[in-house]
Design an enzyme around this catalytic site. Sequence first.
Site: not given
Length: 253
Positions: A169, A171, A176
């Site tokens: 779940h 996000k 870099d």
Amino acid sequence: MLITQIIMKQIRDYPIVSTISIAVSTVLASEVIWKLVQCSRSKREKASRVHEVIIFNELGEICAAVHMRNSSMGSQKPQVSPCCNTHCSLRNVAKIVEQIDRAVYSIDLAIYTFTSLFLADSIKRALQRGVIIRIISDGEMVYSKGSQISMLAQLGVPVRVPITTNLMHNKFCIIDGFERVEEIRLLRKLKFMRPCYSIVISGSVNWTALGLGGNWENCIITADDKLTATFQAEFQRMWRAFAKTEGSQIQLK
């Protein structure tokens, strides 16, 4: 005057030693100057780095019709025309796209649902620039309607998912990341590295039309070294843990 005479006498009496001493002193002075320049540059760069909170809410789409009228056909980037809406969803998406477009070496994305065409296009542009991209997603949501993950997998982006019914779940997106860039440097045996710095994008928002333009969501974009390192470490851990699923469990549909 006396000091100058003493120095000149030393040079005449001990030419080799004096030459070596002058050379060493010059090198040391150059190193000190270079370190000072790097320190000054680093301070300027850190001062200009992004630290921003983006809020998505029900007011984000009230200007959508204006942007649609002003947008150009086939555009791959959000066309943010002059807009007085401080909650403008398109402007918020453009801020995420801007960071992805700045990627130099790597993008590591852990995302539950990904259907945004704008963000998918920015990932594709990064791929075309030679940026190394890795994606971790949920085993079921990679097949959700409109998912861009299968499309990116077809372009060669490695995708891994957990071997469990529990949800992946997360996000977040690391651009870099220091550890990852160093890994790439060693892998490619690069002697010269282009300037870059670590960015993490994280929050409640899924990369979907509803998440980015209707739901009540939040997203933080930051170049904080400790935060980016923490997210990078977790991505690396998951990437190793889900190694068996790459290319075997992800069946392109």
